[in-house]
Write a protein that holds these residues in place. Structure first.
Motif, short mmCIF file in Angstrom:
data_model
loop_
_atom_site.label_atom_id
_atom_site.label_comp_id
_atom_site.label_asym_id
_atom_site.label_seq_id
_atom_site.Cartn_x
_atom_site.Cartn_y
_atom_site.Cartn_z
N THR A 1 -5.29 -6.17 -7.94
CA THR A 1 -5.30 -4.71 -7.92
C THR A 1 -6.18 -4.16 -9.04
N LEU A 2 -7.07 -3.22 -8.69
CA LEU A 2 -7.84 -2.47 -9.67
C LEU A 2 -7.19 -1.08 -9.77
N ARG A 3 -6.55 -0.79 -10.90
CA ARG A 3 -5.81 0.46 -11.07
C ARG A 3 -6.62 1.43 -11.95
N ILE A 4 -6.80 2.63 -11.43
CA ILE A 4 -7.61 3.64 -12.11
C ILE A 4 -6.69 4.72 -12.68
N ASN A 5 -6.82 4.98 -13.98
CA ASN A 5 -6.06 6.02 -14.68
C ASN A 5 -4.56 5.95 -14.42
N ASN A 6 -4.06 4.76 -14.19
CA ASN A 6 -2.63 4.52 -13.95
C ASN A 6 -2.11 5.27 -12.72
N LYS A 7 -3.00 5.65 -11.79
CA LYS A 7 -2.57 6.41 -10.62
C LYS A 7 -3.06 5.82 -9.30
N PHE A 8 -4.30 5.40 -9.27
CA PHE A 8 -4.92 5.02 -8.02
C PHE A 8 -5.16 3.51 -7.99
#
Length: 311
Positions: free
Chosen positions: A98-105
């Motif tokens: 998983t690549l998680r962006i800004n802890n949201k996406f």
């Protein structure tokens, strides 16, 4: 317009306004809709293997220039990076990357790590690993490599027949020359070949059928030890050939069981002494005299030597 219709219109207007506000305040989502990543394997066989370095590459890293990104590998490990990363799995199994962006996406892909790669046609072609040259009387090791093969047929060029059926074979050449080594397996149509050159280490001499002179033995041992002392530190092949000659001809026990007395005051086992003579003292040593406790199968050897100060 009745009250019911007014209510519907008001609700629709509220929804439209909300969508406009979301679009204005969160253009972030529209940018990330194009984000993706790929997983590349190092050996390019399109299979993710245990202990293989895998590369996780973002299709457009500019989308993350002002954002926080964390890679999660599904096994508890993570890397904080908005760039491409490398990672190696130490245990086989299925994982969700998983690549998680800004802890949201989250952008996720499942990956299957296997114990080993699938064999290909290339794996059926054997390879020969051996030294480029050797010496008469030396034990030379030949190793075959082919993950797909189980049966091995070696010819070393002296006998004209198959000399070994082992994956790793040891052979001793009796005459100098250039030999063509042949290796076949159950997978090959024709043999794989490789050349090796065999040198004469010393001038042969005819020995009497029964050695009845202690002087011949002592001079021969003294000669071999002096050769060891004179060899360069990197000439390990010639060194091993001399040690094997002494062992096979005069020693009936393990080399570490033979006692060496140097100048009547220093002690070593025979193997350690030869190693020191070759790698440490080198051609600064002159072997002056050799004495044995018994001519055949000696267990103790007394050596008188000196240092050549001109070296």
């Amino acid at each position: 317009m009745n009250i019911k219709n007014k209510t519907v219109v008001i609700i629709l207007l509220c929804i439209a306004v909300s969508l406009i506000i979301i679009a204005l305040l969160f253009p972030f989502n529209k940018k990330l809709s194009n984000l993706d990543f790929s997983i590349l394997d190092k050996n390019d066989n399109h299979q993710y293997e245990l202990n293989e370095k895998l590369s996780f590459k973002i299709n457009d890293s500019t989308l993350l220039s002002d954002k926080k990104a964390v890679w999660y590998f599904g096994n508890g490990d993570s890397i904080v990076s908005k760039e491409n990363v490398d990672y190696t799995y130490k245990k086989a199994g299925k994982y969700l990357v998983t690549l998680r962006i800004n802890n949201k996406f989250d952008f996720s892909k499942q990956i299957n790590i296997v114990n080993g790669r699938t064999l290909t046609a290339k794996d059926s072609i054997p390879k020969i690993f051996c030294a480029a040259f050797g010496y008469v009387g030396e034990e030379i090791v030949f190793t075959g490599y082919s993950p797909s093969s189980n049966n091995w047929y070696w010819e070393f060029g002296e006998t004209g027949t198959i000399d070994s059926y082992e994956k790793q074979a040891i052979y001793v050449f009796t005459s100098p020359g250039i030999y063509t080594i042949k290796l076949e397996t159950e997978k090959t149509k024709y043999p794989i070949t490789k050349e090796i050159e065999i040198f004469q280490l010393y001038e042969p001499f005819k020995e009497p059928e029964v050695i009845d002179s202690a002087g011949i033995v002592l001079n021969d041992i003294k000669k071999r030890l002096q050769i060891i002392a004179n060899l360069g530190a990197r000439d390990t092949r010639a060194y091993k050939a001399q040690v094997n000659y002494l062992k096979n001809k005069y020693i009936c026990s393990d080399l570490s069981d033979v006692v060496v007395v140097v100048n009547e005051e220093k002690y070593n086992d025979f193997l350690s002494y030869c190693q020191g003579l070759h790698y440490l003292d080198g051609n600064a040593t002159i072997i002056q005299e050799v004495k044995l406790d018994t001519i055949k199968c000696f267990r103790q050897i007394n050596i008188t030597q000196k240092t050549n100060k001109t070296k």
